[in-house]
Design a protein around this motif. Structure first.
Motif, PDB file in Angstrom:
ATOM      1  N   UNK A  27      33.803   9.905  85.885  1.00  0.00           N
ATOM      2  CA  UNK A  27      34.473   9.554  84.737  1.00  0.00           C
ATOM      3  C   UNK A  27      34.397   7.189  85.158  1.00  0.00           C
ATOM      4  N   UNK A  28      34.812   7.619  86.617  1.00  0.00           N
ATOM      5  CA  UNK A  28      34.625   6.251  86.167  1.00  0.00           C
ATOM      6  C   UNK A  28      33.408   5.448  86.735  1.00  0.00           C
ATOM      7  N   UNK A  29      32.336   5.608  86.985  1.00  0.00           N
ATOM      8  CA  UNK A  29      31.150   5.003  86.820  1.00  0.00           C
ATOM      9  C   UNK A  29      30.757   4.971  85.750  1.00  0.00           C
ATOM     10  N   UNK A  30      31.131   6.197  84.537  1.00  0.00           N
ATOM     11  CA  UNK A  30      31.168   5.978  83.081  1.00  0.00           C
ATOM     12  C   UNK A  30      31.804   4.858  82.330  1.00  0.00           C
ATOM     13  N   UNK A  31      33.026   5.118  83.275  1.00  0.00           N
ATOM     14  CA  UNK A  31      33.584   4.008  82.159  1.00  0.00           C
ATOM     15  C   UNK A  31      33.847   2.211  82.842  1.00  0.00           C
TER      16      UNK A  31
END
Length: 171
Positions: A27-31
Motif C-alpha cells: 500500500x505504501x508503494x501504491x500510494x
C-alpha cells in the motif's frame, strides 16, 4: 497489479527483495505512485458523478496522447530476443505466476460473481493483459537484467494477445 503487487511477485520470484510481500509496504508503494493516486481520485469523482470541465483538460491532452508512444518506446528500448544465460527458468517462473494468478482470478470472476456477461468478459480481458512497461522500470530498479525484463515483457505481449483473442472468440 501494475504499481505494487506485480513488483512484489517479481521480488519473490527473483529473490531480490526491495519491498517484499508485506501488505502495508505494498500500500505504501501504491500510494506513493502518482498514477495510482490519480486513478483513485478520478474513481472517487466518477462515483459522485463529478468531472473536470473540458477546458481544464486541454493542456493535459498532449501528455496523455504521448503516453502510448512512450510506453512502447520504453519497452522497445530494452526489448531483445536473446535469452540471458541461465535465465530461462526465471522468465518462465515470472510468466507462470503471472498467468496462473490471472487464470485463478478469471475463474473466480467468471464462475462465482453475479456480474452480467459483458462485465465478466471485460474483467477477463483485463486479467490477461500484457505486462506493463512499468514492470521494466521496476525490474531495472531491482537490479535485474534489462534484457531479461525486456524479453519477459515482450513474451507477455505475445502470450496475452493469444489468450485475449481466445477469450474474445469463446465469449
Amino acid at each position: 497489479m501494475v504499481t505494487g503487487t506485480t513488483q512484489a511477485i517479481v521480488e519473490l520470484s527473483s529473490g531480490r527483495k526491495k519491498h517484499g510481500f508485506i501488505l502495508q509496504e505494498i500500500f505504501g508503494v501504491l500510494f506513493r505512485n502518482p498514477p495510482f493516486v490519480v486513478y483513485i481520485f478520478m474513481f472517487i469523482l466518477a462515483i459522485f458523478g463529478l468531472s473536470f470541465p473540458d477546458e481544464w483538460l486541454i493542456p493535459i491532452r498532449p501528455l496523455a496522447n504521448a503516453n502510448t508512444l512512450l510506453s512502447i518506446f520504453t519497452i522497445g528500448l530494452f526489448m531483445e530476443f536473446r535469452l540471458p544465460k541461465g535465465k530461462l527458468k526465471l522468465v518462465l517462473k515470472i510468466l507462470t505466476w503471472r498467468y496462473l494468478l490471472a487464470f485463478i482470478l478469471a475463474s473466480l470472476v467468471y464462475f462465482f460473481l453475479p456480474f452480467p456477461a459483458i462485465i465478466k468478459e471485460i474483467l477477463l480481458l483485463i486479467f490477461f493483459c500484457p505486462m506493463s512497461f512499468l514492470h521494466m522500470i521496476q525490474a531495472i530498479e531491482l537490479g535485474n537484467d534489462k534484457a531479461l525484463a525486456g524479453l519477459t515483457i515482450s513474451l507477455s505481449m505475445f502470450i496475452s494477445l493469444i489468450l485475449m483473442s481466445i477469450i474474445v472468440i469463446i465469449l
